[in-house]
Design a protein around this motif. Structure first.
Motif, PDB file in Angstrom:
ATOM      1  N   PHE A   1       0.917  -1.085   0.119  1.00 33.14           N
ATOM      2  CA  PHE A   1      -0.065   0.051   0.041  1.00 33.14           C
ATOM      3  C   PHE A   1       0.778   1.297   0.003  1.00 33.14           C
ATOM      4  CE2 PHE A   1      -1.998   3.363   2.467  1.00 33.14           C
ATOM      5  CZ  PHE A   1      -3.444   3.538   1.845  1.00 33.14           C
ATOM      6  N   VAL A   2       1.932   1.337   0.863  1.00 31.58           N
ATOM      7  CA  VAL A   2       2.936   2.486   0.929  1.00 31.58           C
ATOM      8  C   VAL A   2       3.558   2.599  -0.346  1.00 31.58           C
ATOM      9  CG1 VAL A   2       4.599   3.676   2.312  1.00 31.58           C
ATOM     10  CG2 VAL A   2       2.705   2.453   3.328  1.00 31.58           C
ATOM     11  N   TRP A   3       4.081   1.306  -0.986  1.00 33.39           N
ATOM     12  CA  TRP A   3       4.918   1.307  -1.993  1.00 33.39           C
ATOM     13  C   TRP A   3       4.013   1.954  -3.263  1.00 33.39           C
ATOM     14  CZ3 TRP A   3       4.321  -2.656  -6.252  1.00 33.39           C
ATOM     15  CH2 TRP A   3       5.413  -2.474  -7.020  1.00 33.39           C
TER      16      TRP A   3
ATOM     17  N   LEU B   1       5.131   9.618   3.034  1.00 31.98           N
ATOM     18  CA  LEU B   1       5.614  10.030   4.327  1.00 31.98           C
ATOM     19  C   LEU B   1       4.981   9.756   5.534  1.00 31.98           C
ATOM     20  CD1 LEU B   1       7.571  13.254   2.955  1.00 31.98           C
ATOM     21  CD2 LEU B   1       8.492  11.010   3.305  1.00 31.98           C
ATOM     22  N   ILE B   2       3.756  10.171   5.580  1.00 34.71           N
ATOM     23  CA  ILE B   2       2.780   9.905   6.635  1.00 34.71           C
ATOM     24  C   ILE B   2       2.856   8.625   6.987  1.00 34.71           C
ATOM     25  CG2 ILE B   2       0.575   9.974   7.365  1.00 34.71           C
ATOM     26  CD1 ILE B   2       0.047  12.501   5.876  1.00 34.71           C
ATOM     27  N   PHE B   3       2.633   7.555   6.093  1.00 38.01           N
ATOM     28  CA  PHE B   3       2.461   6.037   6.455  1.00 38.01           C
ATOM     29  C   PHE B   3       3.792   5.659   6.692  1.00 38.01           C
ATOM     30  CE2 PHE B   3      -1.540   6.459   3.870  1.00 38.01           C
ATOM     31  CZ  PHE B   3      -2.263   5.861   4.711  1.00 38.01           C
ATOM     32  N   LEU B   4       4.984   5.989   6.326  1.00 39.19           N
ATOM     33  CA  LEU B   4       6.133   5.827   6.663  1.00 39.19           C
ATOM     34  C   LEU B   4       6.486   6.024   8.162  1.00 39.19           C
ATOM     35  CD1 LEU B   4       8.544   6.484   3.666  1.00 39.19           C
ATOM     36  CD2 LEU B   4       7.894   4.332   4.765  1.00 39.19           C
ATOM     37  N   ALA B   5       6.098   7.220   8.420  1.00 40.09           N
ATOM     38  CA  ALA B   5       6.147   7.697   9.970  1.00 40.09           C
ATOM     39  C   ALA B   5       5.151   6.919  10.752  1.00 40.09           C
ATOM     40  CB  ALA B   5       5.681   9.209  10.014  1.00 40.09           C
ATOM     41  N   ILE B   6       3.871   6.435  10.481  1.00 37.19           N
ATOM     42  CA  ILE B   6       3.283   5.585  11.271  1.00 37.19           C
ATOM     43  C   ILE B   6       3.911   4.265  11.406  1.00 37.19           C
ATOM     44  CG2 ILE B   6       0.855   4.115  11.262  1.00 37.19           C
ATOM     45  CD1 ILE B   6      -0.271   6.439   9.804  1.00 37.19           C
TER      46      ILE B   6
END
Length: 296
Positions: free
Chosen positions: A102-104, A112-117
């Motif tokens: 999903f992030v990819w 960036l938001i999902f990477l921080a999560i």
């Protein structure tokens, strides 16, 4: 500008490259001193005897290994440890893979938001994780209150002290590491392959199983073993969230070491645990080079 890198005509290798192994010597010596020497001491301790009141007695005996590999209680603990680790690794990798996919496929600030999560669990200590889940699973916890409030359950439930709670806690601790391992593999895959598969008439499910999954198989295997190895060495989360009957090898090691003062038996258990983990690591390397060499 002329290059300052001098090439050895006889070998075709630059002198700077030839000197690289020597630069690794300090790091190698550090690893030997910090990890190698304690491991040898642990191995030697596992052959000692435990006569009674003393912590250990100098000896050369296989009694501890025989006990670990033959006593039903020890074999049960090894089986439970491997079982919990395999189940946790499987759940963790599935969740990490779909989240990484999903992030990819995201871009810009959303990514960036999902990477921080995803970084969140890595920034929280194991003790904080245990306390949080112990407030979530019990009879009067958040989970029970939520299920009753929204009408899913007519009565409160208690999952604290169950294998489910232990697996959830272990998965939460290891999911971020698996996520970033898989995401690094996905980042090496050309997204155009998915578009080309769709243009050729493949359904999303067929594209997933025929294109994406084979390309990411090496990374998935690496993440699975990473979660397995990580879970094999944890005992606090399992002990705090799981049932009293869920005795694992790490818990038995600390029990033999601190409570029963049987250092040789604890060392033998630790060596057996290391061998299981080493086997998993070797298997991972084999799968990575055989299946996912281009992307891992």
């Amino acid at each position: 500008m002329a290059s300052t890198d001098v090439i050895d005509r006889s070998t075709g290798v630059s002198k700077a490259t030839a000197n690289i192994p020597w630069l690794l010597v300090p790091a190698l010596l550090f690893l030997i001193f910090v990890f190698g020497w304690p491991l040898l001491y642990l191995l030697r301790m596992s052959f000692n005897d435990h006569p009674g009141p003393t912590v250990y007695e100098e000896a050369w005996t296989l009694r501890n290994y025989i006990a670990v590999l033959t006593e039903p209680a020890m074999l049960t603990e090894i089986g439970k440890t491997v079982y919990i680790s395999l189940v946790t690794a499987g759940i963790t990798v599935v969740a990490a893979f779909f989240f990484a996919q999903f992030v990819w496929l995201r871009e810009g600030s959303t990514r960036l938001i999902f990477l921080a999560i995803a970084l969140g669990p890595m920034l929280i200590s194991e003790v904080s994780v245990i306390v949080g889940w112990r407030l979530f699973f019990p009879y009067n916890g958040l989970l029970s209150y939520t299920l009753v409030s929204i009408g899913i359950s007519s009565q409160k439930i208690n999952l604290l002290g169950t294998e489910i709670a232990a697996i959830v806690g272990l998965s939460y601790i290891s999911v971020s590491y698996c996520f970033f391992s898989i995401l690094s593999v996905l980042n090496g895959i050309d997204r155009g392959l998915l578009t080309a598969s769709a243009d050729l008439g493949a359904s999303p499910i067929r594209t997933f199983f025929s294109v994406l999954l084979p390309l990411a198989k090496g990374g998935i295997a690496a993440a699975f073993t990473q979660a397995f190895v990580f879970t094999m060495g944890i005992y606090a989360t399992t002990n705090a969230l799981g049932p009293d009957s869920l005795w694992t090898v790490p818990y038995e090691i600390q029990l033999q070491m601190l409570t029963r003062r049987n250092w040789p038996m604890a060392s033998a258990l630790a060596i057996v645990l290391i061998l299981i983990i080493a086997t998993a690591a070797v298997l991972t390397q084999w799968l990575r080079h055989r299946k996912g060499r281009r992307h891992v």
